[in-house]
Design a protein around this motif. Structure first.
Motif, PDB file in Angstrom:
ATOM      1  N   VAL A 101      10.419   6.791   1.075  1.00  0.00           N
ATOM      2  CA  VAL A 101      11.355   7.390   0.122  1.00  0.00           C
ATOM      3  C   VAL A 101      11.478   8.859   0.491  1.00  0.00           C
ATOM      4  CG1 VAL A 101      11.785   8.054  -2.281  1.00  0.00           C
ATOM      5  CG2 VAL A 101      10.820   5.806  -1.767  1.00  0.00           C
ATOM      6  N   VAL A 102      12.727   9.310   0.643  1.00  0.00           N
ATOM      7  CA  VAL A 102      12.991  10.722   0.889  1.00  0.00           C
ATOM      8  C   VAL A 102      13.891  11.239  -0.221  1.00  0.00           C
ATOM      9  CG1 VAL A 102      12.699  10.575   3.399  1.00  0.00           C
ATOM     10  CG2 VAL A 102      14.969  10.260   2.393  1.00  0.00           C
ATOM     11  N   ASP A 103      13.789  12.546  -0.483  1.00  0.00           N
ATOM     12  CA  ASP A 103      14.632  13.165  -1.511  1.00  0.00           C
ATOM     13  C   ASP A 103      15.941  13.645  -0.885  1.00  0.00           C
ATOM     14  OD1 ASP A 103      14.061  15.648  -0.269  1.00  0.00           O
ATOM     15  OD2 ASP A 103      12.703  16.293  -1.851  1.00  0.00           O
ATOM     16  N   ALA A 104      16.777  14.284  -1.684  1.00  0.00           N
ATOM     17  CA  ALA A 104      18.095  14.719  -1.225  1.00  0.00           C
ATOM     18  C   ALA A 104      18.019  15.738  -0.089  1.00  0.00           C
ATOM     19  CB  ALA A 104      18.894  15.293  -2.391  1.00  0.00           C
TER      20      ALA A 104
ATOM     21  N   LEU B 157       9.944  13.834   2.702  1.00  0.00           N
ATOM     22  CA  LEU B 157       9.231  12.589   2.452  1.00  0.00           C
ATOM     23  C   LEU B 157       8.509  12.658   1.118  1.00  0.00           C
ATOM     24  CD1 LEU B 157       8.528   9.814   3.655  1.00  0.00           C
ATOM     25  CD2 LEU B 157       6.567  10.911   4.766  1.00  0.00           C
ATOM     26  N   VAL B 158       8.819  11.716   0.219  1.00  0.00           N
ATOM     27  CA  VAL B 158       8.226  11.651  -1.117  1.00  0.00           C
ATOM     28  C   VAL B 158       7.089  10.636  -1.151  1.00  0.00           C
ATOM     29  CG1 VAL B 158       8.688  11.034  -3.538  1.00  0.00           C
ATOM     30  CG2 VAL B 158      10.341  12.401  -2.249  1.00  0.00           C
ATOM     31  N   ALA B 159       7.302   9.464  -0.547  1.00  0.00           N
ATOM     32  CA  ALA B 159       6.300   8.402  -0.564  1.00  0.00           C
ATOM     33  C   ALA B 159       6.505   7.487   0.635  1.00  0.00           C
ATOM     34  CB  ALA B 159       6.406   7.606  -1.861  1.00  0.00           C
TER      35      ALA B 159
ATOM     36  N   THR C 120       0.862  -1.178   0.000  1.00  0.00           N
ATOM     37  CA  THR C 120       0.000   0.000   0.000  1.00  0.00           C
ATOM     38  C   THR C 120       0.898   1.227   0.000  1.00  0.00           C
ATOM     39  OG1 THR C 120      -1.678  -1.182   1.255  1.00  0.00           O
ATOM     40  CG2 THR C 120      -1.844   1.218   1.217  1.00  0.00           C
ATOM     41  N   VAL C 121       0.756   2.045  -1.050  1.00  0.00           N
ATOM     42  CA  VAL C 121       1.649   3.184  -1.253  1.00  0.00           C
ATOM     43  C   VAL C 121       0.875   4.493  -1.166  1.00  0.00           C
ATOM     44  CG1 VAL C 121       3.225   4.304  -2.878  1.00  0.00           C
ATOM     45  CG2 VAL C 121       3.143   1.804  -2.749  1.00  0.00           C
TER      46      VAL C 121
END
Length: 149
Positions: A130-133, A137-139, A96-97
């Motif tokens: 998932v985190v960016d640079a 928090l991206v997902a 589940t995303v």
């Protein structure tokens, strides 16, 4: 022993993952397909990274949700894999995303970290982010996995 002579059936899950990291076992083909890098971690917590490229984009000009989902599934699933005993296997039952912000090439290195929330005899629950640079928090995802002999 060469890469193909290592016997993964004699290793526990974490040892199998470590053999992939060390080059004693081949990485899963999906890693090369989408460009997953810097795989690592410890028992119960595994991470993987990806540098976003235009080839990862959807028609809207952002990283495709399937790419982010693959990162999340890899991190969550491999965190469960890292807890397996010799002779055990697993399969994902669900993923589940939740997508929280778009990712682009300007997001920089994307890092997915998965961790086991609960490990039972027959099932496991894991989560991944998932985190960016910049650390945003991206997902986020949760995954249920079935454990089998």
């Amino acid at each position: 022993m060469t890469q193909t002579q290592v016997d993964p059936s004699a290793m526990d899950g974490y040892e199998q993952l470590q053999a992939m990291i060390d080059g004693r076992l081949p990485p899963p083909p999906i890693s090369e397909t989408i460009g997953l890098v810097n795989f690592g971690g410890e028992r119960g917590e595994i991470s993987v990274e990806l540098v976003p490229e235009l080839r990862h984009y959807n028609p809207l000009g952002t990283v495709h949700g399937g790419v982010l989902s693959t990162m999340l599934d890899t991190a969550a699933g491999c965190s469960v894999h890292s807890t397996l005993a010799v002779g055990e296997g697993y399969t994902s039952l669900d993923l589940t995303v939740k997508f929280l912000r778009p990712a682009t090439v300007d997001s920089g290195l994307l890092r997915a970290v998965g961790r086991v929330v609960h490990r039972g005899r027959r099932t496991a629950l894991a989560e991944a982010q998932v985190v960016d640079a910049r650390g945003r928090l991206v997902a986020h995802a949760t995954s249920s996995c079935m454990i089998f002999s």
